[in-house]
Design a protein around this motif. Structure first.
Motif, PDB file in Angstrom:
ATOM      1  N   VAL A   9       1.002  -1.297  -0.011  1.00 21.01           N
ATOM      2  CA  VAL A   9      -0.138  -0.136   0.021  1.00 21.01           C
ATOM      3  C   VAL A   9       0.993   1.201  -0.047  1.00 21.01           C
ATOM      4  O   VAL A   9       1.418   1.463   0.973  1.00 21.01           O
ATOM      5  CB  VAL A   9      -0.893   0.071   1.326  1.00 21.01           C
ATOM      6  N   LEU A  10       1.023   1.774  -1.005  1.00 24.46           N
ATOM      7  CA  LEU A  10       2.265   2.748  -1.144  1.00 24.46           C
ATOM      8  C   LEU A  10       1.410   4.308  -1.201  1.00 24.46           C
ATOM      9  O   LEU A  10       0.627   4.691  -1.836  1.00 24.46           O
ATOM     10  CB  LEU A  10       2.742   2.739  -2.873  1.00 24.46           C
ATOM     11  N   TYR A  11       2.212   5.014  -0.202  1.00 17.83           N
ATOM     12  CA  TYR A  11       1.877   6.315   0.082  1.00 17.83           C
ATOM     13  C   TYR A  11       2.319   7.197  -0.922  1.00 17.83           C
ATOM     14  O   TYR A  11       3.605   7.204  -1.512  1.00 17.83           O
ATOM     15  CB  TYR A  11       2.399   7.110   1.263  1.00 17.83           C
ATOM     16  N   SER A  15       0.701  16.131  -3.896  1.00 12.95           N
ATOM     17  CA  SER A  15       1.451  17.417  -4.485  1.00 12.95           C
ATOM     18  C   SER A  15       2.501  16.888  -5.690  1.00 12.95           C
ATOM     19  O   SER A  15       2.682  17.625  -6.227  1.00 12.95           O
ATOM     20  CB  SER A  15       2.150  18.242  -3.584  1.00 12.95           C
ATOM     21  N   LYS A  16       2.927  15.605  -5.457  1.00 14.52           N
ATOM     22  CA  LYS A  16       3.804  15.202  -6.516  1.00 14.52           C
ATOM     23  C   LYS A  16       3.423  14.695  -7.723  1.00 14.52           C
ATOM     24  O   LYS A  16       2.989  13.550  -7.927  1.00 14.52           O
ATOM     25  CB  LYS A  16       4.723  14.063  -5.821  1.00 14.52           C
ATOM     26  N   GLU A  17       3.081  15.687  -8.934  1.00 18.03           N
ATOM     27  CA  GLU A  17       2.560  15.118 -10.178  1.00 18.03           C
ATOM     28  C   GLU A  17       3.457  14.054 -10.734  1.00 18.03           C
ATOM     29  O   GLU A  17       2.767  12.970 -11.314  1.00 18.03           O
ATOM     30  CB  GLU A  17       2.420  16.409 -11.140  1.00 18.03           C
ATOM     31  N   GLU A  36      -2.258  14.594   3.763  1.00 19.50           N
ATOM     32  CA  GLU A  36      -2.065  14.941   5.035  1.00 19.50           C
ATOM     33  C   GLU A  36      -0.504  15.241   5.407  1.00 19.50           C
ATOM     34  O   GLU A  36      -0.078  15.870   4.679  1.00 19.50           O
ATOM     35  CB  GLU A  36      -2.343  13.713   5.988  1.00 19.50           C
ATOM     36  N   ASP A  37       0.322  14.242   6.063  1.00 22.15           N
ATOM     37  CA  ASP A  37       1.618  14.696   6.573  1.00 22.15           C
ATOM     38  C   ASP A  37       2.478  14.650   5.283  1.00 22.15           C
ATOM     39  O   ASP A  37       3.785  15.374   5.788  1.00 22.15           O
ATOM     40  CB  ASP A  37       2.130  13.470   7.538  1.00 22.15           C
ATOM     41  N   ALA A  38       2.287  14.165   4.062  1.00 19.71           N
ATOM     42  CA  ALA A  38       3.463  14.292   3.268  1.00 19.71           C
ATOM     43  C   ALA A  38       3.313  15.602   2.523  1.00 19.71           C
ATOM     44  O   ALA A  38       4.100  15.688   1.367  1.00 19.71           O
ATOM     45  CB  ALA A  38       3.229  13.105   2.179  1.00 19.71           C
ATOM     46  N   ALA A 114      -9.508   4.003   8.436  1.00 13.63           N
ATOM     47  CA  ALA A 114      -9.024   4.859   9.581  1.00 13.63           C
ATOM     48  C   ALA A 114      -7.533   4.568  10.215  1.00 13.63           C
ATOM     49  O   ALA A 114      -6.994   3.485  10.057  1.00 13.63           O
ATOM     50  CB  ALA A 114      -9.699   4.176  11.078  1.00 13.63           C
ATOM     51  N   MET A 115      -7.022   5.816  10.154  1.00 13.43           N
ATOM     52  CA  MET A 115      -5.497   5.606  10.673  1.00 13.43           C
ATOM     53  C   MET A 115      -5.304   5.346  12.237  1.00 13.43           C
ATOM     54  O   MET A 115      -5.902   6.153  13.062  1.00 13.43           O
ATOM     55  CB  MET A 115      -4.495   6.817  10.418  1.00 13.43           C
ATOM     56  N   MET A 116      -4.826   4.132  12.573  1.00 17.45           N
ATOM     57  CA  MET A 116      -4.659   3.967  13.877  1.00 17.45           C
ATOM     58  C   MET A 116      -3.268   4.361  14.412  1.00 17.45           C
ATOM     59  O   MET A 116      -2.428   3.650  14.316  1.00 17.45           O
ATOM     60  CB  MET A 116      -4.827   2.499  14.221  1.00 17.45           C
ATOM     61  N   MET A 139      -2.216   1.000  10.331  1.00 21.18           N
ATOM     62  CA  MET A 139      -1.340   1.399  11.369  1.00 21.18           C
ATOM     63  C   MET A 139      -0.494   2.613  11.181  1.00 21.18           C
ATOM     64  O   MET A 139       0.193   2.801  10.061  1.00 21.18           O
ATOM     65  CB  MET A 139      -0.422   0.369  11.975  1.00 21.18           C
ATOM     66  N   GLY A 140      -0.544   3.593  12.282  1.00 19.10           N
ATOM     67  CA  GLY A 140       0.400   5.088  11.776  1.00 19.10           C
ATOM     68  C   GLY A 140       1.482   4.625  12.849  1.00 19.10           C
ATOM     69  O   GLY A 140       1.556   5.563  13.935  1.00 19.10           O
ATOM     70  N   THR A 141       2.397   4.008  12.665  1.00 14.63           N
ATOM     71  CA  THR A 141       3.668   3.592  13.704  1.00 14.63           C
ATOM     72  C   THR A 141       4.531   4.709  14.036  1.00 14.63           C
ATOM     73  O   THR A 141       4.904   4.765  15.006  1.00 14.63           O
ATOM     74  CB  THR A 141       4.302   2.231  13.541  1.00 14.63           C
TER      75      THR A 141
HETATM   76  C1  LIG Z   1      11.064   9.408   0.515  1.00 15.15           C
HETATM   77  C2  LIG Z   1      10.753  10.435  -0.703  1.00 15.15           C
HETATM   78  C3  LIG Z   1      10.736  11.733  -0.203  1.00 15.15           C
HETATM   79  C4  LIG Z   1      12.135  10.045  -1.563  1.00 15.15           C
HETATM   80  O1  LIG Z   1      11.901  10.681  -2.796  1.00 15.15           O
HETATM   81  P1  LIG Z   1      12.923  11.022  -4.091  1.00 15.15           P
HETATM   82  O2  LIG Z   1      14.347  11.352  -3.222  1.00 15.15           O
HETATM   83  O3  LIG Z   1      12.348  11.608  -4.930  1.00 15.15           O
HETATM   84  O4  LIG Z   1      13.117   9.334  -4.210  1.00 15.15           O
HETATM   85  P2  LIG Z   1      13.876   8.754  -5.740  1.00 15.15           P
HETATM   86  O5  LIG Z   1      14.792   9.751  -6.325  1.00 15.15           O
HETATM   87  O6  LIG Z   1      14.541   7.527  -5.251  1.00 15.15           O
HETATM   88  O7  LIG Z   1      12.407   8.333  -6.408  1.00 15.15           O
HETATM   89  C5  LIG Z   1      12.782   7.441  -7.467  1.00 15.15           C
HETATM   90  C6  LIG Z   1      11.624   7.497  -8.506  1.00 15.15           C
HETATM   91  O8  LIG Z   1      10.332   7.227  -7.648  1.00 15.15           O
HETATM   92  C7  LIG Z   1       9.427   8.194  -7.307  1.00 15.15           C
HETATM   93  N1  LIG Z   1       8.974   8.113  -6.042  1.00 15.15           N
HETATM   94  C8  LIG Z   1       9.440   8.260  -5.106  1.00 15.15           C
HETATM   95  N2  LIG Z   1       8.697   8.082  -3.995  1.00 15.15           N
HETATM   96  C9  LIG Z   1       7.449   7.815  -4.639  1.00 15.15           C
HETATM   97  C10 LIG Z   1       6.298   7.445  -4.179  1.00 15.15           C
HETATM   98  N3  LIG Z   1       5.965   7.173  -2.790  1.00 15.15           N
HETATM   99  N4  LIG Z   1       5.326   7.095  -5.175  1.00 15.15           N
HETATM  100  C11 LIG Z   1       5.368   6.974  -6.613  1.00 15.15           C
HETATM  101  N5  LIG Z   1       6.506   7.412  -6.956  1.00 15.15           N
HETATM  102  C12 LIG Z   1       7.505   7.673  -6.229  1.00 15.15           C
HETATM  103  C13 LIG Z   1      10.202   9.437  -7.835  1.00 15.15           C
HETATM  104  O9  LIG Z   1       9.243  10.092  -8.428  1.00 15.15           O
HETATM  105  C14 LIG Z   1      11.190   9.067  -8.930  1.00 15.15           C
HETATM  106  O10 LIG Z   1      10.694   8.991 -10.140  1.00 15.15           O
HETATM  107  P3  LIG Z   1      11.456   9.210 -11.633  1.00 15.15           P
HETATM  108  O11 LIG Z   1      11.349  10.565 -11.461  1.00 15.15           O
HETATM  109  O12 LIG Z   1      10.608   8.832 -12.549  1.00 15.15           O
HETATM  110  O13 LIG Z   1      12.841   8.426 -11.369  1.00 15.15           O
HETATM  111  C15 LIG Z   1       9.522   9.973  -1.393  1.00 15.15           C
HETATM  112  O14 LIG Z   1       9.808   8.607  -1.792  1.00 15.15           O
HETATM  113  C16 LIG Z   1       8.352  10.296  -0.798  1.00 15.15           C
HETATM  114  O15 LIG Z   1       7.780  11.294  -0.755  1.00 15.15           O
HETATM  115  N6  LIG Z   1       7.591   9.138  -0.414  1.00 15.15           N
HETATM  116  C17 LIG Z   1       6.188   9.255   0.224  1.00 15.15           C
HETATM  117  C18 LIG Z   1       6.291  10.074   1.741  1.00 15.15           C
HETATM  118  C19 LIG Z   1       5.044   9.885   2.388  1.00 15.15           C
HETATM  119  O16 LIG Z   1       4.145   9.706   1.703  1.00 15.15           O
HETATM  120  N7  LIG Z   1       5.111  10.228   3.818  1.00 15.15           N
HETATM  121  C20 LIG Z   1       3.831  10.159   4.352  1.00 15.15           C
HETATM  122  C21 LIG Z   1       3.397   8.873   4.691  1.00 15.15           C
HETATM  123  S1  LIG Z   1       4.055   8.338   6.019  1.00 15.15           S
HETATM  124  C22 LIG Z   1       2.831   8.360   7.413  1.00 15.15           C
HETATM  125  O17 LIG Z   1       2.757   9.615   7.228  1.00 15.15           O
HETATM  126  C23 LIG Z   1       2.560   7.191   7.975  1.00 15.15           C
HETATM  127  C24 LIG Z   1       1.615   7.528   9.365  1.00 15.15           C
HETATM  128  O18 LIG Z   1       1.029   8.510   9.129  1.00 15.15           O
HETATM  129  C25 LIG Z   1       2.490   7.326  10.592  1.00 15.15           C
HETATM  130  O19 LIG Z   1       2.391   7.971  11.518  1.00 15.15           O
HETATM  131  O20 LIG Z   1       3.143   6.442  10.686  1.00 15.15           O
END
Ligand SMILES: CC(C)(COP(=O)(O)OP(=O)(O)OC[C@H]1O[C@@H](n2cnc3c(N)ncnc32)[C@H](O)[C@@H]1OP(=O)(O)O)[C@@H](O)C(=O)NCCC(=O)NCCSC(=O)C[C@H](O)C(=O)O
Ligand code: MG
Length: 279
Positions: A9-11, A15-17, A36-38, A114-116, A139-141
């Motif tokens: 399940v990929l976050y 904002s990232k087109e 949210e957080d990202a 729900a985020m737990m 789970m929101g670890t």
């Molecule tokens: C962690 C990152 C910021 C890293 O980003 P970046 O430095 O751009 O990584 P790469 O250069 O290695 O990326 C390579 C290519 O892969 C694409 N990419 C990267 N991440 C994703 C993704 N999540 N989904 C789809 N594609 C992705 C890049 O665009 C590159 O593509 P290309 O240009 O074609 O080469 C980044 O990975 C990131 O932002 N990750 C998501 C972070 C996130 O969502 N965080 C919030 C959720 S975690 C959380 O909140 C858990 C919970 O609430 C808790 O409390 O535990």
């Protein structure tokens, strides 16, 4: 439990087109489009607009599309929820009680997840899972570790009680549940250990932050070849036992009863569902 695979399940920050585009070809079972957080504060509204424009037209195939909105106590939460029309579920962060689920249920007809991730939410896991509109838990670890004042450990011992309370609640009420993220996205070995632990505990999949984590999670949460083979042999042996008027079979020196056949059939059904995702 979900009939659809949710191994990975990929976050994706909404904002990232580029990432929104890239996800159309990634081997994930589900996507959490995150508002949210990202997403930085200045990007919250543009990200919401981008997502509302993207989801109705983008082809994400069989991947489950879940949108994580901001909390309803924030400036953005309510409008976020109202903007989500074309998705498979809306994910509410930091859910504390069934009343929180009531609040979002009043704004959307979509299934609710729900985020737990708060101590109060964990203590109320059973009432949250029992909510008639709730279909999934995540789970929101990271937030949980922060609020519990724990330190991250490879064995996750400080989090196990919380993880298991949510699992109990999810299983008791037939709700899908997936594990939290593994932050070190370049550490495949550490990720595998955590995925295996989550699978053994009963989670259906793992939330992930980077495409590099997909392969490990997909393998860990899929039935292995050995499990598929054993399931087939158990079913065969049990059906033969039934024909012979017996209620119990023996396979590999272990008894096989009806309850094991339920697991065996579920294993095969999951393997088929995973295969179907590839079409
Ligand atoms: C962690 C990152 C910021 C890293 O980003 P970046 O430095 O751009 O990584 P790469 O250069 O290695 O990326 C390579 C290519 O892969 C694409 N990419 C990267 N991440 C994703 C993704 N999540 N989904 C789809 N594609 C992705 C890049 O665009 C590159 O593509 P290309 O240009 O074609 O080469 C980044 O990975 C990131 O932002 N990750 C998501 C972070 C996130 O969502 N965080 C919030 C959720 S975690 C959380 O909140 C858990 C919970 O609430 C808790 O409390 O535990
Ligand atoms: Mg969180």
């Amino acid at each position: 439990m979900s009939q659809r695979p949710v191994r990975s399940v990929l976050y994706i920050p909404a904002s990232k087109e580029r990432a929104l585009e890239k996800a159309k070809g990634l081997a994930c079972d589900a996507i959490i489009f995150d508002l949210e957080d990202a997403v930085a504060i200045d990007e919250k509204v543009p990200a919401r607009t981008l997502l509302a424009e993207t989801l109705p037209t983008a082809d994400y195939g069989a991947r489950l599309r879940i949108v994580r909105v901001n909390g309803l106590d924030t400036t953005w939460g309510r409008e976020d929820v109202l903007s989500v029309v074309d998705a498979d579920a809306v994910l509410l962060p930091k859910v504390n009680s069934a009343a929180d689920v009531d609040a979002i249920a009043a704004l959307t007809t979509l299934p609710i997840w729900a985020m737990m991730e708060t101590p109060v939410g964990i203590l109320n896991a059973a009432e949250i899972a029992a909510h008639p509109r709730l279909e999934g838990m995540v789970m929101g670890t990271n937030d949980l570790a922060k609020d519990l004042n724990t330190r991250h450990r490879p064995d996750r011992e400080p989090l196990l009680t919380s993880l298991q309370m949510c699992l109990l609640a999810a299983r008791a009420h037939g709700v899908t549940i997936v594990d939290g993220v593994y932050n070190a996205f370049k550490d495949d070995a550490g990720l595998k250990i955590e995925c295996d632990q989550g699978r053994d505990m009963g989670f259906e999949g793992k939330t992930l932050i980077h495409p590099a984590q997909l392969e490990v999670a997909n393998a860990a949460f899929a039935p292995s070849e050995a499990e598929i083979d054993l399931s087939k042999r158990q079913i065969e042996a049990f059906e033969q036992a039934e024909r012979d008027g017996q209620g119990v079979a023996v396979v590999d020196g272990k008894i096989v009863e009806n309850l094991h056949i339920v697991t065996a059939r579920a294993t095969l059904a999951k393997a088929h569902a995973i295969e179907a995702m590839k079409d």
